[in-house]
Design a protein around this motif. Structure first.
Motif, PDB file in Angstrom:
ATOM      1  N   VAL A 192      -2.104  -1.210   3.671  1.00 20.19           N
ATOM      2  CA  VAL A 192      -3.111  -0.260   4.163  1.00 20.19           C
ATOM      3  C   VAL A 192      -3.346   0.857   3.156  1.00 20.19           C
ATOM      4  CG1 VAL A 192      -3.612   1.456   5.945  1.00 20.19           C
ATOM      5  CG2 VAL A 192      -2.691  -0.772   6.591  1.00 20.19           C
ATOM      6  N   ASP A 193      -2.270   1.456   2.648  1.00 18.88           N
ATOM      7  CA  ASP A 193      -2.435   2.567   1.717  1.00 18.88           C
ATOM      8  C   ASP A 193      -2.978   2.091   0.371  1.00 18.88           C
ATOM      9  OD1 ASP A 193      -1.594   4.688   3.396  1.00 18.88           O
ATOM     10  OD2 ASP A 193       0.480   4.067   3.135  1.00 18.88           O
ATOM     11  N   GLY A 194      -2.551   0.914  -0.056  1.00 24.56           N
ATOM     12  CA  GLY A 194      -3.119   0.362  -1.272  1.00 24.56           C
ATOM     13  C   GLY A 194      -4.620   0.127  -1.134  1.00 24.56           C
ATOM     14  N   ALA A 195      -5.046  -0.324   0.035  1.00 28.04           N
ATOM     15  CA  ALA A 195      -6.469  -0.536   0.284  1.00 28.04           C
ATOM     16  C   ALA A 195      -7.240   0.780   0.254  1.00 28.04           C
ATOM     17  CB  ALA A 195      -6.669  -1.246   1.621  1.00 28.04           C
ATOM     18  N   HIS A 196      -6.626   1.872   0.766  1.00 31.82           N
ATOM     19  CA  HIS A 196      -7.266   3.189   0.680  1.00 31.82           C
ATOM     20  C   HIS A 196      -7.557   3.538  -0.775  1.00 31.82           C
ATOM     21  CE1 HIS A 196      -6.646   3.702   4.842  1.00 31.82           C
ATOM     22  NE2 HIS A 196      -5.474   4.322   4.829  1.00 31.82           N
ATOM     23  N   LEU A 197      -6.553   3.371  -1.630  1.00 29.78           N
ATOM     24  CA  LEU A 197      -6.698   3.725  -3.039  1.00 29.78           C
ATOM     25  C   LEU A 197      -7.753   2.839  -3.708  1.00 29.78           C
ATOM     26  CD1 LEU A 197      -3.781   4.740  -5.349  1.00 29.78           C
ATOM     27  CD2 LEU A 197      -5.581   3.262  -6.199  1.00 29.78           C
ATOM     28  N   ARG A 199     -10.318   1.302  -2.294  1.00 24.43           N
ATOM     29  CA  ARG A 199     -11.657   1.616  -1.799  1.00 24.43           C
ATOM     30  C   ARG A 199     -12.201   2.886  -2.438  1.00 24.43           C
ATOM     31  NH1 ARG A 199     -10.451   1.172   2.864  1.00 24.43           N
ATOM     32  NH2 ARG A 199      -9.854   3.309   3.358  1.00 24.43           N
ATOM     33  N   ARG A 200     -11.396   3.929  -2.512  1.00 26.31           N
ATOM     34  CA  ARG A 200     -11.860   5.190  -3.089  1.00 26.31           C
ATOM     35  C   ARG A 200     -12.075   5.074  -4.594  1.00 26.31           C
ATOM     36  NH1 ARG A 200     -14.139   8.691   0.526  1.00 26.31           N
ATOM     37  NH2 ARG A 200     -12.852   8.859   2.408  1.00 26.31           N
ATOM     38  N   SER A 201     -11.289   4.230  -5.265  1.00 25.75           N
ATOM     39  CA  SER A 201     -11.394   4.107  -6.719  1.00 25.75           C
ATOM     40  C   SER A 201     -12.430   3.080  -7.158  1.00 25.75           C
ATOM     41  CB  SER A 201     -10.026   3.721  -7.314  1.00 25.75           C
ATOM     42  OG  SER A 201      -9.090   4.764  -7.172  1.00 25.75           O
ATOM     43  N   LEU A 205      -6.800  -3.833  -6.329  1.00 27.82           N
ATOM     44  CA  LEU A 205      -5.360  -3.732  -6.560  1.00 27.82           C
ATOM     45  C   LEU A 205      -4.722  -5.099  -6.355  1.00 27.82           C
ATOM     46  CD1 LEU A 205      -5.982  -0.694  -6.372  1.00 27.82           C
ATOM     47  CD2 LEU A 205      -3.886  -0.423  -5.025  1.00 27.82           C
ATOM     48  N   VAL A 206      -3.886  -5.491  -7.300  1.00 31.59           N
ATOM     49  CA  VAL A 206      -3.112  -6.722  -7.192  1.00 31.59           C
ATOM     50  C   VAL A 206      -1.645  -6.327  -7.157  1.00 31.59           C
ATOM     51  CG1 VAL A 206      -2.527  -8.939  -8.220  1.00 31.59           C
ATOM     52  CG2 VAL A 206      -4.861  -8.029  -8.451  1.00 31.59           C
ATOM     53  N   GLU A 248      -7.597  -4.056 -11.337  1.00 30.29           N
ATOM     54  CA  GLU A 248      -8.552  -4.868 -12.071  1.00 30.29           C
ATOM     55  C   GLU A 248      -9.935  -4.692 -11.485  1.00 30.29           C
ATOM     56  OE1 GLU A 248      -6.728  -8.732 -11.609  1.00 30.29           O
ATOM     57  OE2 GLU A 248      -7.928  -9.178  -9.826  1.00 30.29           O
ATOM     58  N   GLU A 249     -10.938  -5.254 -12.145  1.00 26.02           N
ATOM     59  CA  GLU A 249     -12.303  -5.180 -11.639  1.00 26.02           C
ATOM     60  C   GLU A 249     -12.384  -5.894 -10.287  1.00 26.02           C
ATOM     61  OE1 GLU A 249     -14.688  -3.488 -12.973  1.00 26.02           O
ATOM     62  OE2 GLU A 249     -13.814  -3.036 -14.936  1.00 26.02           O
ATOM     63  N   GLY A 250     -13.189  -5.343  -9.403  1.00 27.15           N
ATOM     64  CA  GLY A 250     -13.354  -5.946  -8.082  1.00 27.15           C
ATOM     65  C   GLY A 250     -13.168  -4.923  -6.990  1.00 27.15           C
ATOM     66  N   GLU A 251     -12.763  -5.393  -5.834  1.00 27.98           N
ATOM     67  CA  GLU A 251     -12.564  -4.502  -4.700  1.00 27.98           C
ATOM     68  C   GLU A 251     -11.457  -5.027  -3.805  1.00 27.98           C
ATOM     69  OE1 GLU A 251     -15.981  -6.324  -1.708  1.00 27.98           O
ATOM     70  OE2 GLU A 251     -16.420  -4.498  -2.831  1.00 27.98           O
ATOM     71  N   GLY A 252     -10.913  -4.144  -2.971  1.00 26.65           N
ATOM     72  CA  GLY A 252      -9.885  -4.538  -2.016  1.00 26.65           C
ATOM     73  C   GLY A 252      -8.506  -4.640  -2.646  1.00 26.65           C
ATOM     74  N   ILE A 253      -7.618  -5.283  -1.921  1.00 32.58           N
ATOM     75  CA  ILE A 253      -6.239  -5.437  -2.388  1.00 32.58           C
ATOM     76  C   ILE A 253      -5.795  -6.880  -2.190  1.00 32.58           C
ATOM     77  CG2 ILE A 253      -5.344  -4.664  -0.141  1.00 32.58           C
ATOM     78  CD1 ILE A 253      -2.920  -3.499  -1.677  1.00 32.58           C
ATOM     79  N   LEU A 254      -5.142  -7.426  -3.193  1.00 31.95           N
ATOM     80  CA  LEU A 254      -4.581  -8.774  -3.125  1.00 31.95           C
ATOM     81  C   LEU A 254      -3.069  -8.660  -3.198  1.00 31.95           C
ATOM     82  CD1 LEU A 254      -4.711 -11.893  -3.213  1.00 31.95           C
ATOM     83  CD2 LEU A 254      -4.871 -11.695  -5.718  1.00 31.95           C
ATOM     84  N   LEU A 255      -2.398  -9.181  -2.179  1.00 30.03           N
ATOM     85  CA  LEU A 255      -0.941  -9.222  -2.144  1.00 30.03           C
ATOM     86  C   LEU A 255      -0.487 -10.645  -2.402  1.00 30.03           C
ATOM     87  CD1 LEU A 255      -0.405  -7.177   1.147  1.00 30.03           C
ATOM     88  CD2 LEU A 255      -0.379  -6.287  -1.190  1.00 30.03           C
ATOM     89  N   THR A 256       0.432 -10.808  -3.344  1.00 34.88           N
ATOM     90  CA  THR A 256       0.989 -12.133  -3.596  1.00 34.88           C
ATOM     91  C   THR A 256       2.509 -12.060  -3.529  1.00 34.88           C
ATOM     92  OG1 THR A 256       1.165 -11.864  -6.006  1.00 34.88           O
ATOM     93  CG2 THR A 256      -0.935 -12.680  -5.114  1.00 34.88           C
TER      94      THR A 256
END
Length: 278
Positions: A192-197, A199-201, A205-206, A248-256
């Motif tokens: 959730v917090d990674g997604a906040h960052l 979205r605002r940026s 985030l990977v 990286e370029e793009g949007e949202g957060i990817l968790l692996t």
């Protein structure tokens, strides 16, 4: 529409759209002269249970969650303002123990308010001063993602019906604020917090979960619980901090996890279930 349908982020967006709030996208409010302010409320039955936590630890917790927002702003804490609402039958000794827990943070209480209520409510405002506030909106493609300490302790404790004391990361926050492009404290869970960052940026985030330092007894899925109050920062050079991913370029957060996509839950304000009753 009800708050449970709109959600916290939807409410904040609506307030901004109507011009009823401004500058609320970061961990704390910024005023002239480097002054930084933040406020969080803890409500019995929503954020804590008194049969799971001592009054002293509750006091520490109420202060620490606010000091965490100051840490994410690279701020030196200056003072706390504490408002307490409690049933009239509450023991004075318990209230004094609560304030002793607050005092353990070594940040002075300089004001506040008291009121009667049918359950315990603590509202703390933390005041600090920062030379540079990274905010949440500056992460760039190519940045490294770092955390300031081990994660998952709060989720692991909750599984055994307990709470742990949040850490104070003021020194780490000041160090990171000097060079981080963006920073946030991890209160609502890594996803959730990674997604906040993100979205605002305006970037993606990977996060490679196998690289996240886990607290003793914690499991990967505990990273979604939140309440770790470590700092997540995006910067070019990680220095001494643990790298857990990249921007990286793009949007949202990817968790692996070990190369495979992995989902984590997270704290959702106004949801029908909450931490204290789940």
């Amino acid at each position: 529409m009800r708050l449970s349908e709109l959600g916290e982020l939807g409410l904040l967006a609506e307030l901004e759209r109507r011009g009823l709030a401004e500058g609320i996208e970061h961990d704390a409010a910024q005023l002239e002269g480097g002054v930084v302010l933040t406020q969080d409320a803890l409500i019995e039955g929503v954020h804590f249970r008194l049969d799971w936590i001592s009054w002293r630890d509750l006091g520490w917790r109420a202060a620490a969650v606010n000091l965490s927002d100051l840490a994410a702003s690279g701020a030196d804490p200056q003072a706390l303002i504490v408002s307490l609402a409690a049933p009239g039958a509450t023991r004075v000794e318990d209230v004094l123990e609560l304030y002793e827990g607050i005092a353990e943070t070594r940040v002075a209480v300089v004001g506040g308010d008291t009121s009667e209520a049918d359950r315990l409510v603590l509202s703390v405002t933390a005041i600090g001063r920062s030379e540079r506030v990274p905010g949440r909106a500056g992460a760039r493609a190519g940045d490294q993602l770092v955390v300031t300490g081990q994660l998952g302790a709060a989720g692991a404790a909750f599984r055994r019906q307990a709470f742990v004391r949040p850490p104070l990361r003021v020194a780490e926050g000041k160090e990171l604020a000097a060079r981080a492009h963006a920073m946030i404290d991890l209160s609502d869970g890594l996803a959730v917090d990674g997604a906040h960052l993100a979205r605002r940026s305006g970037c993606r985030l990977v996060v490679e979960l196998e690289r996240v330092p886990l607290a003793a007894g914690a499991e990967v899925d505990d990273l979604g619980f939140g309440e770790d109050y470590e700092l997540l920062a995006a910067l070019e050079e990680p220095g001494p901090f643990a790298v857990i991913g990249r921007c990286e370029e793009g949007e949202g957060i990817l968790l692996t996890f070990n190369g495979e996509p992995h989902e984590l839950s997270g704290w959702q304000h106004f949801a029908e279930r909450n931490r204290a009753t789940s």
